[in-house]
Design a protein around this motif. Structure first.
Motif, short mmCIF file in Angstrom:
data_model
loop_
_atom_site.label_atom_id
_atom_site.label_comp_id
_atom_site.label_asym_id
_atom_site.label_seq_id
_atom_site.Cartn_x
_atom_site.Cartn_y
_atom_site.Cartn_z
N ASN A 95 -49.95 27.50 -12.57
CA ASN A 95 -48.59 27.07 -12.94
C ASN A 95 -48.57 25.71 -13.62
O ASN A 95 -47.79 25.46 -14.53
CB ASN A 95 -47.69 27.05 -11.70
N SER A 96 -49.40 24.81 -13.18
CA SER A 96 -49.40 23.45 -13.74
C SER A 96 -49.88 23.43 -15.19
O SER A 96 -49.64 22.48 -15.92
CB SER A 96 -50.31 22.55 -12.90
N GLN A 97 -50.56 24.49 -15.62
CA GLN A 97 -51.10 24.53 -16.97
C GLN A 97 -50.24 25.34 -17.92
O GLN A 97 -50.53 25.39 -19.12
CB GLN A 97 -52.51 25.13 -16.94
N GLN A 98 -49.20 25.97 -17.42
CA GLN A 98 -48.40 26.84 -18.27
C GLN A 98 -47.56 26.05 -19.26
O GLN A 98 -46.81 25.16 -18.87
CB GLN A 98 -47.50 27.73 -17.42
N PRO A 99 -47.67 26.37 -20.57
CA PRO A 99 -46.81 25.74 -21.57
C PRO A 99 -45.36 26.19 -21.42
O PRO A 99 -45.05 27.09 -20.62
CB PRO A 99 -47.40 26.23 -22.89
N THR A 100 -44.48 25.59 -22.19
CA THR A 100 -43.06 25.94 -22.15
C THR A 100 -42.86 27.35 -22.66
O THR A 100 -43.26 27.69 -23.79
CB THR A 100 -42.24 24.97 -23.01
N LEU A 101 -42.25 28.19 -21.83
CA LEU A 101 -42.00 29.58 -22.19
C LEU A 101 -40.51 29.79 -22.39
O LEU A 101 -39.70 29.43 -21.54
CB LEU A 101 -42.50 30.52 -21.08
N ALA A 102 -40.15 30.37 -23.52
CA ALA A 102 -38.76 30.72 -23.81
C ALA A 102 -38.66 32.23 -23.97
O ALA A 102 -39.66 32.93 -24.17
CB ALA A 102 -38.27 30.01 -25.06
N VAL A 103 -37.44 32.74 -23.89
CA VAL A 103 -37.19 34.18 -23.94
C VAL A 103 -36.08 34.46 -24.95
O VAL A 103 -35.06 33.75 -24.98
CB VAL A 103 -36.79 34.74 -22.56
N SER A 104 -36.28 35.48 -25.76
CA SER A 104 -35.28 35.89 -26.74
C SER A 104 -35.25 37.42 -26.78
O SER A 104 -36.22 38.05 -27.19
CB SER A 104 -35.63 35.33 -28.12
N ILE A 105 -34.14 38.01 -26.33
CA ILE A 105 -34.05 39.47 -26.22
C ILE A 105 -32.81 39.97 -26.97
O ILE A 105 -31.72 39.43 -26.82
CB ILE A 105 -33.96 39.92 -24.75
N GLY A 106 -32.99 41.02 -27.75
CA GLY A 106 -31.88 41.63 -28.46
C GLY A 106 -31.44 42.94 -27.82
O GLY A 106 -32.26 43.68 -27.25
N SER A 107 -30.16 43.22 -27.90
CA SER A 107 -29.60 44.48 -27.40
C SER A 107 -28.28 44.74 -28.11
O SER A 107 -27.45 43.83 -28.23
CB SER A 107 -29.39 44.44 -25.89
N SER A 108 -28.10 45.93 -28.60
CA SER A 108 -26.85 46.25 -29.28
C SER A 108 -25.68 46.32 -28.32
O SER A 108 -24.62 45.74 -28.56
CB SER A 108 -26.99 47.59 -30.01
N ARG A 109 -25.88 46.99 -27.19
CA ARG A 109 -24.77 47.24 -26.26
C ARG A 109 -24.88 46.44 -24.97
O ARG A 109 -23.89 46.25 -24.27
CB ARG A 109 -24.71 48.73 -25.91
N GLY A 110 -26.09 46.05 -24.59
CA GLY A 110 -26.24 45.33 -23.33
C GLY A 110 -26.11 46.26 -22.14
O GLY A 110 -26.62 47.38 -22.16
N ALA A 111 -25.42 45.80 -21.12
CA ALA A 111 -25.35 46.52 -19.84
C ALA A 111 -24.38 47.70 -19.92
O ALA A 111 -23.35 47.74 -19.23
CB ALA A 111 -24.95 45.56 -18.74
N THR A 112 -24.71 48.68 -20.72
CA THR A 112 -23.82 49.83 -20.96
C THR A 112 -23.46 50.58 -19.69
O THR A 112 -22.29 50.85 -19.42
CB THR A 112 -24.49 50.79 -21.96
N GLY A 113 -24.47 50.94 -18.92
CA GLY A 113 -24.23 51.75 -17.73
C GLY A 113 -23.36 51.06 -16.70
O GLY A 113 -22.39 51.64 -16.19
N ARG A 114 -23.70 49.83 -16.38
CA ARG A 114 -22.94 49.10 -15.37
C ARG A 114 -21.52 48.82 -15.84
O ARG A 114 -20.57 48.88 -15.05
CB ARG A 114 -23.64 47.78 -15.04
N LEU A 115 -21.36 48.51 -17.12
CA LEU A 115 -20.02 48.26 -17.64
C LEU A 115 -19.13 49.49 -17.48
O LEU A 115 -17.97 49.39 -17.05
CB LEU A 115 -20.11 47.87 -19.12
N GLU A 116 -19.70 50.66 -17.79
CA GLU A 116 -18.91 51.88 -17.64
C GLU A 116 -18.61 52.17 -16.17
O GLU A 116 -17.51 52.64 -15.83
CB GLU A 116 -19.66 53.05 -18.28
N GLU A 117 -19.56 51.89 -15.28
CA GLU A 117 -19.33 52.08 -13.85
C GLU A 117 -18.19 51.19 -13.35
O GLU A 117 -17.31 51.63 -12.61
CB GLU A 117 -20.60 51.78 -13.07
N PHE A 118 -18.24 49.91 -13.75
CA PHE A 118 -17.20 48.99 -13.31
C PHE A 118 -15.84 49.39 -13.87
O PHE A 118 -14.81 49.24 -13.20
CB PHE A 118 -17.54 47.57 -13.75
N HIS A 119 -15.82 49.93 -15.10
CA HIS A 119 -14.56 50.32 -15.70
C HIS A 119 -13.96 51.54 -14.98
O HIS A 119 -12.75 51.62 -14.78
CB HIS A 119 -14.75 50.63 -17.18
N VAL A 120 -14.83 52.47 -14.59
CA VAL A 120 -14.36 53.62 -13.82
C VAL A 120 -13.72 53.16 -12.51
O VAL A 120 -12.64 53.65 -12.11
CB VAL A 120 -15.52 54.60 -13.53
#
Length: 400
Positions: A95-120
């Motif tokens: 861990n002490s040797q790990q460089p800076t890690l960043a994250v970049s993720i693309g998604s057209s719809r995102g949390a589609t399933g959960r959104l529909e569940e919450f809407h129901v």
């Protein structure tokens, strides 16, 4: 002809990659014996995860209490990111040797399933759980990948530009690495759109394939009728920037992100595109310019080509504008895993990596203009993506 093997400046390389799709956890088979599509409960063909991959996702969901509430889109991204991190060898470092890690993720719809569940639930009793909002925001995807990767302090960026979303994420990662704003990046795309409502949306547009699941219902480049088919999946890449000296010292071949270009056009219909694919042309030219390569340097193109006659034709018109009548080899993996929306560009890039590494790919079992074999080594591949709203993106992948 420019030779990327003699690169003199810093390069961004793919240290590792991971994916999950209708092909399971594999990048691509050499031979395909049966259709990877199945029939959804709504009666239409889809490219869903096979049983082994489904079991892996289920095990991941139950591996931590916090994961049980996550949308399927997030879980697919976590699975692919873990594969990428492992393949890159990052997990073995202290861990002490790990460089800076960043994250970049693309998604057209995102949390589609959960959104529909919450809407129901909301329609049933007029209320939603407290967690509904944080679990369905687009930023929810990248933040969970960053958390799982052990980078709580690194940037966690989410992108949505319909079906080019993954390349928006990749382009952002490339820019950050070149600017010295991060040492490493996990970048890619994810989508789990096989829900009743999302499938109904695609059918309403009038582009969904009429073919049965066993008949290879997604057929890029085959002409009419439209053969668009939805799939689910994710692909994530572990990226690092190397100096020319570091790249030269590597003993194994490197996969280099030589260019990421974007194109945009104003069109009358948000679901359409110009007949000559002007946004494709702009994206491909910019990717070539970034890489200091010419069209003659390109050995193959992994098409966006979702199986819609107008979209397929526009992309090929754009290719002719760039390359002339003698086109590079035309490749696609959508006939194997459907159109995965925001994950599709990342899965196409993963397929391009597989082709460069193995120099082989399966032949489509239907009439099409997709290439079946190569007459020379494939070292440089353009990968195209496009989405609603007149946007396109191209990534130039090269072997160093």
């Amino acid at each position: 002809m420019t030779n990327l093997v003699n690169a003199t400046g810093p390069v961004v390389v793919i240290r590792g990659r991971g994916r999950v799709s209708a092909l399971g956890l594999a990048a691509g088979p050499a031979i395909v014996e049966a259709s990877s599509f199945t029939t959804h409960a709504t009666g239409v063909p889809v490219a869903a995860l096979p049983a082994v991959a489904e079991a892996t996702v289920a095990a991941l969901r139950h591996s931590q209490p916090a994961f049980r509430q996550l949308d399927r889109t997030v879980l697919l991204a976590l699975l692919a990111a873990r594969q990428a991190t492992t393949a890159a060898g990052w997990l073995s470092e202290a861990n002490s040797q790990q460089p800076t890690l960043a994250v970049s993720i693309g998604s057209s719809r995102g949390a589609t399933g959960r959104l529909e569940e919450f809407h129901v639930g909301f329609l049933a009793d007029g209320s939603v759980p407290t967690a509904a909002s944080p679990l369905t925001t687009l930023g929810n995807v990248a933040s969970w990948v960053a958390f799982d990767a052990g980078s709580p302090g690194g940037a966690a960026l989410s992108h949505s530009s319909t079906c080019s979303s993954a390349f928006q994420a990749l382009g952002n990662a490339l820019a950050w690495l070149k600017a010295g704003m991060a040492d490493r990046f996990l970048a890619g795309g994810t989508e789990a759109p096989l829900t009743n409502f999302t499938l109904a949306q695609m059918r309403a547009i009038g582009i969904y394939s009429p073919l049965a699941a066993a008949e290879w219902p997604c057929r890029p480049g085959a002409g009419r009728p439209s053969t668009f088919v939805l799939g689910e999946g994710a692909a994530v890449f572990a990226l690092e920037q190397l100096s020319a000296a570091q790249a030269a010292a590597e003993t194994n071949p490197l996969l280099v992100l030589a260019g990421v270009g974007f194109g945009f056009e104003a069109i009358g219909s948000k679901t359409g595109l110009s007949a000559d694919g002007r946004h494709f042309q702009q994206a491909m030219r910019l990717a070539l310019t970034q890489a200091a390569l010419t069209p003659a340097d390109i050995d193959a193109v992994v098409l966006h080509s979702p199986g819609t006659p107008a979209g397929d034709a526009a992309e090929r018109a754009a290719l002719q504008a760039i390359f002339g009548e003698e086109l590079p080899l035309l490749l696609s993996n959508k006939w194997l895993l459907g159109h995965t929306l925001g994950a599709s560009a990342a899965l196409s890039l993963d397929f391009a990596c597989h082709v460069i590494e193995t120099q082989q790919w399966p032949s489509a079992p239907f009439p099409t203009d997709l290439a079946t074999t190569a007459t020379k080594p494939i070292r440089r591949i353009l990968v195209n993506a496009a989405g609603f709203g007149g946007n396109a993106a191209s990534v130039l992948l090269a072997r160093l």
